[in-house]
Structures are given as C-alpha cells and as structure tokens.
Design an enzyme around this catalytic site. Sequence first.
Site, mmCIF file in Angstrom:
data_model
loop_
_atom_site.group_PDB
_atom_site.id
_atom_site.type_symbol
_atom_site.label_atom_id
_atom_site.label_comp_id
_atom_site.label_asym_id
_atom_site.label_seq_id
_atom_site.Cartn_x
_atom_site.Cartn_y
_atom_site.Cartn_z
ATOM 1 N N SER A 66 0.835 -1.203 0.000
ATOM 2 C CA SER A 66 0.000 0.000 0.000
ATOM 3 C C SER A 66 0.865 1.247 0.000
ATOM 4 O O SER A 66 0.346 2.352 -0.091
ATOM 5 C CB SER A 66 -0.923 -0.010 1.218
ATOM 6 O OG SER A 66 -0.163 -0.164 2.387
ATOM 7 N N HIS A 115 -3.338 -3.299 -5.308
ATOM 8 C CA HIS A 115 -3.582 -2.868 -3.937
ATOM 9 C C HIS A 115 -5.052 -3.092 -3.580
ATOM 10 O O HIS A 115 -5.924 -2.343 -4.007
ATOM 11 C CB HIS A 115 -3.184 -1.381 -3.810
ATOM 12 C CG HIS A 115 -3.405 -0.813 -2.448
ATOM 13 N ND1 HIS A 115 -3.637 0.515 -2.215
ATOM 14 C CD2 HIS A 115 -3.432 -1.421 -1.232
ATOM 15 C CE1 HIS A 115 -3.803 0.706 -0.923
ATOM 16 N NE2 HIS A 115 -3.685 -0.443 -0.308
ATOM 17 N N GLU A 166 -6.769 -0.842 -6.502
ATOM 18 C CA GLU A 166 -5.855 0.108 -7.154
ATOM 19 C C GLU A 166 -4.814 -0.723 -7.896
ATOM 20 O O GLU A 166 -4.136 -1.561 -7.285
ATOM 21 C CB GLU A 166 -5.142 0.966 -6.098
ATOM 22 C CG GLU A 166 -5.830 2.252 -5.748
ATOM 23 C CD GLU A 166 -4.973 3.148 -4.837
ATOM 24 O OE1 GLU A 166 -5.181 4.353 -4.841
ATOM 25 O OE2 GLU A 166 -4.099 2.641 -4.095
ATOM 26 N N ASN A 177 -4.312 6.304 -0.466
ATOM 27 C CA ASN A 177 -3.673 6.567 0.821
ATOM 28 C C ASN A 177 -2.923 7.894 0.827
ATOM 29 O O ASN A 177 -2.810 8.545 1.863
ATOM 30 C CB ASN A 177 -2.736 5.416 1.202
ATOM 31 C CG ASN A 177 -3.525 4.221 1.710
ATOM 32 O OD1 ASN A 177 -4.715 4.346 2.012
ATOM 33 N ND2 ASN A 177 -2.890 3.062 1.794
#
Length: 708
Positions: free
Chosen positions: A416, A437, A449, A487
């Site tokens: 991540s 991800h 992702e 993120n």
Amino acid sequence: MVTNNLVQISKDGEVAVITVNNPPVNALSLGLPEGIAEAIESIAADNQVKTAVLIGAGKTFVAGADIKEFGKITSGERRGSELVQLLLKMEDCRKPLVAAIHGTAFGGGLELAMAAHYRVANPGAQVGQPEVKLGIIPGAGGTQRLPRLAGVAKAVEMCAEGNPVKASDALQFGILDRLIEGDLRAGAIEFAHEIAAKPALKTRERNEKLGTPEQNAPIFAAARQNACHKQRGMVAPLAAIDAVEAATLMRFEQGCEFERNRFIECLFSEQSKALIHVFFGEREVAKIPDVAKETPVLPLAAAAVIGAGTMGGGIAMVFANAGIPVLLKEVDRAALDRGLANIRKNYANSVSKGRLTQQFVDERLNLIQPTLSFDGFSAVDMVVEAVFEGMELKKQVFAELDRVCKPGAILASNTSTLNIDEIASSTSRPEFVIGTHFFSPANVMRLLEIVRGRASSKEVIATCMQLSKKLGKVGVLVGNCMGFVGNRMFGPYRREAQFLVEEGAGVEAVDKALFDFGMAMGPLATGDLAGLDVGRRIRKEYHQQDPNVRQPFAEDKLCELGRFGQKTGAGWYKYDEQRRAEPDPAVPVLLREWSEKAGIPQRTISSDEIVERCIYALVNEGARILEQGYALRATDIDIIFLYGYGFPAYRGGPMWHADRVGLKKVYHRVSEFHRQFGALWEPAPLLEQLAVHGRTFSDFQTGRGVAA
Ligand code: 3H9
C-alpha cells in the site's frame, strides 16, 4: 418492415415481432419510443396480425431510459414523457402484446415490459427498477404498475433498493408469466399463439394486489426505516417509497402524476447528477488511453497468494470466490493454520448471515490450497504478494518468485506504500511486475488500485484491469507514488482530523461531522479500526520530521499508551468485547494536557470547519495527484474514494464534490487555511489555476496516461 432504424417489425403468421435494436443495451434513446409507438399503430391496423411480441436485438432486452439523454430533460430540450404516452398506447392496444425478455429489463425497460399484456423471459434474464442508484425514481409508471403485478411489499423493495431480480423470482412474484428455455423468440411466438384469443389485460387496471391501508402501513414504515439506515442521506429511495404508496392511495392517473413530479424533482437534484457521474465514471476508469481495448490479455486460470495474514487470506478468498484456484503460502505451519482459520471464520459468518450457501463455501474452500513451499508455483499465471510491509522482505520474495514462476506469470504486490519499481528491480522481468492494492477486508471492499510500474507491460495492465471485473472489483489504474492515490490523499484527511482535536474539537464531534457529511465512518473511528500503530509505523518510516512544519502528535501519544484502537480495546474510543465503540472520557483530558504542553490554543470549532478542513485536504492533494498524472482523470480519484474509503456516492467523490461547491470557493478556503495553518495547506497549483480560470476538475483530463 421497418418503422425507423431502431425498430423493426417482422411477421410469423398471425404474430408480429417488434424488434428494438439500439446497441449496446437497447436504451430508450430519442426515436426508440417513437418507433415502438409507430409499430403498435401499424399492427393495430393490420388485420392479419392477432398478437405481437416485443423483443430486443443483441445481448439484452431494454436496459432503461438513455441516461446520457437526461441532460436534455433538465435543459428543457425534451419533455421526457414520450415513454409514458407510449406505455398507455401499448396497454390500450386491443391485440395482446407479449414482452420477451433476455439480458436485463431495467428501469424504463421493465416499465415498457409491464405495459405489455404478458411477459415471458429466458431463465438467465433479470428485471429491476435500479433508478434509485442514479438518484432518481422510475419515471414512466414503474412505481404504479409494479405493485399491481408484484404486490406492494416487493414493489417497494425493488423501487427503493434498486436491486435486480432473477427471472425465476420474477415469475414467482407475478412480474413474469412464463420462463422460456431455449430460443426466446420462438418460445415467445408460441406463447403469443396460445394467448391470442385471451383478453389483453391492462396492468394499470389490475388492482387486486394493492392491499388495504392497514396491510400497507407497516410495509411502508419498515421500508422508510430501512432506507434511512441503509441509504443514509439519499433522497431518491424515500421518494420511491412515497410514489409506491401513492399507487395504493390514488387512482392510476393521479399516482402517475405524483410519480412524475417526484421523478423530475430527483432528476434535477445534485444527488442525481453525482450518481450519474458515478455510473459513467465506473465505466470510464476501465478506459486507459495508451492501453487499447484490443490489447491481448494473458491467461489467468490459476493464482497464488503469498502471506496468509488478514490481507493475504482475504485476497485468496477473492480469487476462490471468482472460481480461480489459488495456492496460499505461508512461512510456518502456525501462521498458515491461523490464516486458514480466519478464512473459515469469515465464510462461516457469511453463511450464518445467509449471504452465501454452505455448498458455495465448501466449493470455494476446495479452491484454496494451503502450502508452506513454492511447489506448484511454476504452474500459476499470477502471484499476489501480501507479506509484511517492508522493502527488503518484498524484494527477497520477488527474487524468489522470479526464480520459481514460469515466464509470462504476473508478479503482483499488494503493497500500500512501497515503490513498485524498486520491488520490480529484484526480478529479471520488471514488465511482468505490477501493484494490485486490495482494500481491507479484501473480500468485501470493491476497490482495486492497480499500480503501474515504469516497466509494467500493457498486456499485464490490460489483464489486471480485466481481472478486477472477474473478481467483482472496480479496478482503477494509478501511478507509482508514495501511498498511490487513495492513501496519499487519505493521509492529509486524517492529519486534519487529528489537528482539529488537538485544537479543541471533540473526538465525537469530528467523527459526527464527517459521518453526517455522508462518510461511512468518521476519520478517527477509521483510525481505530485500521489500528493507530499502522499509521505510526508508516509515519516513522517515511516522514522526515521538518521542525518548521506542524505534525500531528495525538495518535502517536495514544499509541505510547498502548491504545492502538479496536484491537487493544482502546484508541480514540474505548471498545467492549464485541468491539462496540463508546466515548472515552479519558481522551479529552489527555488531549487538553498534550495540546497545552504543545502550546496549541484551544477554541470552539464548527462542524462546517471540520468538514471543510478534512474534505478540502483531500481535494488539494487530489489536485496535485491529478496534475502530476498519478491519476488519469478526476473521475478515477472519485471512484477510488467511493469504493475504497466510504465517500458518499451521492456526493460523487471528492473531486466532483469540489467542482459542485465551486473551485473558486474551495481555493479561497484552502488559501485561508494556508494563511492560518501554514505550509501543509499550500494550494495545489492546479487548484489555483482552475479556480482562477473558472474551470473544473472534470474539465481537466490529462489524457497522457498514468505516470509510472
Ligand atoms: C430509467 O430507465 C428511467 C425510467 O424510469 C424512465 C424515465 C422517463 N443509458 O454497463 P456496461 C452504456 S433510468 C445509456 O459496461 P454490462 C454504458 O455506459 C435507467 N447508456 O455493460 C456502456 O457504455 P460504454 C435505468 C447506457 O454488460 C455500455 O452501455 N437503467 C445505459 O456490464 C455497456 O454498459 C439502468 O440504470 C443506459 N441506460 O452491463 C441500467 N446502460 O461502453 C444501467 C448502459 O461507452 N445499465 N449504458 O462505457 C446497467 O446496469 C448495465 O449497463 C447493464 C449492462 C446491466 C445493462
């Protein structure tokens, strides 16, 4: 015989067959209702014709009104009532009409079918009124005719929740009259012969299933309660319930007028615009400018996952659920057993909640093959690595995979945060390395992702995009930057939540403001769920503490007290054994003490400021990501936040939301925060540029591909 280029009539003896042909989904675009109306007139006048079948060409019946044309109704260019008129004409036709359904009869498509006198379908077909998912309600009598066929309870459920119904269930509910195995056209013609001499029943005159007010009151009350809970903040579900209720209280014509008014109200709403953006956005993210639709995809018949922790186990379940056999590898027996026990527990929960059958679960469990070695890895087409987040360990794993996997196998990392190119450098085949991800819990969250490395080949990208669909996920291609897209943006959002409580806002006040905005959970409660120690580890590893830039401290201090969140029974909140949250009076005392020591003045903070600080922090970072090309389009960022972070779909995603607020206003607030709170709030150049020129994020499409 042709009425226009969208509708054709042919004849089979005394049965006329009206075929609608408007690929790809036979949406009711301008010309189609008119074409069907002409066809009805012509068969009414044709003495040789006794009955008619209405059927769709291609892969489906009619999937609804043409969503792209809603703009014509809101701009006043079109009234949008052509369909309503057509449906009355169909019902009034003296010759029985049979709708023959394959694929989907959704929205206006089901409304069309319900105005026919009979409905047949093949067993794989689905029917539904999914309008609420677009922020609207049925607008051509769906809320009035459906309760007359299926009864009030089923109609309310279908119109308010918008979920599709299988043909076999639709038959049972009375929406369909017969299922046809084999050739639908032939079966429908046969059915038409059978009913040729029977009366042409008008659905609008069938009142026997409408119930009494006493019978219906608890149905509507339960539906409203359910909508307020499950579709919190959305207007359309409640409007749909009102409209079905109107069907039970008013004459058909009045009920239709009631429905029409609510339909128009919803169509003009911001929520509907946002949800229509989401509908097309979900499809747009699949389009990668430099990866053509025709790019060949690699075979993907067997997979492997490395690491049976929470993420690895969840990912193995995702493959198994899609019917793909998967090896699940761990380093020692205890870890493997723990991982398998978690998978079994997850599946057992789904069975006990009635979401999956035991038979499905047994079949899926059989597809997950636990292992402690790399035996069998030479046969798999893809490996997803989900080991502990550390570069050295990941590189070791990838070097090993490079050795044991066959040429052409995709080597994916579930990292991540880490740099995909650096991970790829430990292999001899960086073109086969990519990031996938997943979001926790992997078997539930719909976002994937897909992180494009500098060398990731187009075939590998195309395969992963296609795989996301197969796995029931929405795949979004992103560039390889720290935190990728989701993120990287979520960091500033959660940072602001911490700053706010350090400045005097209450923990529950921060979470409530964002929950009321529509987020699935407040940012602090989210921290407790993910584990406050996770954020701390990442901060420690990556953040160069610049003494001139303010850093949040509250979560690190909570961690020092062993308060890691839900898993330790305390974090921002305290938790009981069932992990139910309760405010913890110790936290505000600690916060005051820490803030005083840090010299942060305390003040009253409004819920508007809470929302603006958190959401505009997302938007400002999103603007940077967009400008740097790490996301292809603003829409891609929106989809990431809807499916990975619980952003409310009816607000369209953070970038859409900012566009609707107006980028001038957003830029103005960001600039104020910059003056007030310093460097972290420096406005992104793209935000400034678009605001100054009166443009939007939607206007800005890089179209240059995701930066690797
Ligand atoms: C309505 O009916 C209101 C009424 O009450 C009457 C009011 C007066 N319009 O999803 P796919 C496009 S509201 C325009 O990838 P699949 C889609 O964008 C409507 N375009 O295929 C895509 O384009 P592209 C109620 C539409 O096989 C292409 O078709 N109906 C529409 O995975 C293929 O779509 C709905 O909400 C449309 N209605 O799934 C149904 N539908 O290739 C919405 C699709 O350029 N549609 N497109 O990206 C669906 O749920 C799915 O598309 C369906 C097919 C299940 C039908």
